[in-house]
Design a protein around this motif. Structure first.
Motif, PDB file in Angstrom:
ATOM      1  N   GLY A   8      -1.734 -52.446  25.062  1.00 30.90           N
ATOM      2  CA  GLY A   8      -1.885 -52.510  26.506  1.00 30.90           C
ATOM      3  C   GLY A   8      -2.675 -51.377  27.131  1.00 30.90           C
ATOM      4  O   GLY A   8      -2.926 -51.385  28.333  1.00 30.90           O
ATOM      5  N   VAL A  12      -9.085 -47.868  33.087  1.00 26.13           N
ATOM      6  CA  VAL A  12      -8.753 -48.410  34.403  1.00 26.13           C
ATOM      7  C   VAL A  12      -9.213 -47.429  35.463  1.00 26.13           C
ATOM      8  O   VAL A  12      -9.264 -46.211  35.224  1.00 26.13           O
ATOM      9  CB  VAL A  12      -7.234 -48.682  34.503  1.00 26.13           C
ATOM     10  CG1 VAL A  12      -6.434 -47.395  34.394  1.00 26.13           C
ATOM     11  CG2 VAL A  12      -6.882 -49.452  35.758  1.00 26.13           C
ATOM     12  N   SER A  17      -3.604 -50.459  37.639  1.00 23.77           N
ATOM     13  CA  SER A  17      -2.346 -50.632  36.919  1.00 23.77           C
ATOM     14  C   SER A  17      -2.595 -51.038  35.475  1.00 23.77           C
ATOM     15  O   SER A  17      -3.603 -51.681  35.164  1.00 23.77           O
ATOM     16  CB  SER A  17      -1.491 -51.713  37.594  1.00 23.77           C
ATOM     17  OG  SER A  17      -1.142 -51.364  38.907  1.00 23.77           O
ATOM     18  N   LEU A  18      -1.654 -50.665  34.632  1.00 30.22           N
ATOM     19  CA  LEU A  18      -1.623 -51.112  33.249  1.00 30.22           C
ATOM     20  C   LEU A  18      -0.175 -51.328  32.860  1.00 30.22           C
ATOM     21  O   LEU A  18       0.719 -50.663  33.386  1.00 30.22           O
ATOM     22  CB  LEU A  18      -2.239 -50.086  32.307  1.00 30.22           C
ATOM     23  CG  LEU A  18      -3.757 -49.950  32.259  1.00 30.22           C
ATOM     24  CD1 LEU A  18      -4.145 -48.767  31.371  1.00 30.22           C
ATOM     25  CD2 LEU A  18      -4.411 -51.222  31.754  1.00 30.22           C
ATOM     26  N   VAL A 116      -4.864 -44.432  27.123  1.00 32.75           N
ATOM     27  CA  VAL A 116      -5.010 -44.814  28.529  1.00 32.75           C
ATOM     28  C   VAL A 116      -6.000 -43.852  29.160  1.00 32.75           C
ATOM     29  O   VAL A 116      -5.818 -42.631  29.093  1.00 32.75           O
ATOM     30  CB  VAL A 116      -3.663 -44.753  29.271  1.00 32.75           C
ATOM     31  CG1 VAL A 116      -3.865 -44.932  30.775  1.00 32.75           C
ATOM     32  CG2 VAL A 116      -2.711 -45.806  28.725  1.00 32.75           C
TER      33      VAL A 116
END
Length: 120
Positions: A8, A12, A17-18, A116
């Motif tokens: 996931g 971004v 959002s993640l 991320v």
């Protein structure tokens, strides 16, 4: 064979959002507290969020309170981290951890991490 597999992560924009997932196998998932850590480049590993064996008790680092939500589905052996209003300082490798305390001390299992990146 014990496995924790995160997914996931990605790139971004700020404010986005993640949702991270961590699927566990090879151990009794509902006997372990689950945690998400993160480690930015050149930084120490930081505990981001934790959830108890039964999804009733949670902990969040001050830096993510109100933006991140940890949850677990014991039927799916999966823990999640919903991340909203992401900021550049949230950029890090996010690691899933399972911990159980016994008479001889803690047992920990780790995933390999998912990147991320929060950037324009």
């Amino acid at each position: 064979q014990v496995q924790l597999v995160e997914s996931g992560g990605g790139l971004v924009q700020p404010g986005g959002s993640l949702r991270l997932s961590c699927e566990a196998s090879g151990f009794t998932f509902n006997s372990y507290g689950m945690r998400w850590f993160r480690q930015g480049s050149g930084k120490e590993r930081e505990l981001v969020a934790a959830i108890s064996t039964e999804p009733g008790s949670t902990y969040y680092a001050d830096s993510v309170k109100g933006r991140f939500t940890i949850s677990r589905d014991n039927a799916k052996n999966t823990v999640y981290l919903q991340m909203n209003d992401l900021k550049p300082e949230d950029t890090a490798v996010y690691l899933c951890n399972a911990e159980k305390w016994g008479r001889t001390g803690p047992t920990n299992h780790w995933g390999q991490g998912t990147q991320v990146t929060v950037s324009e």
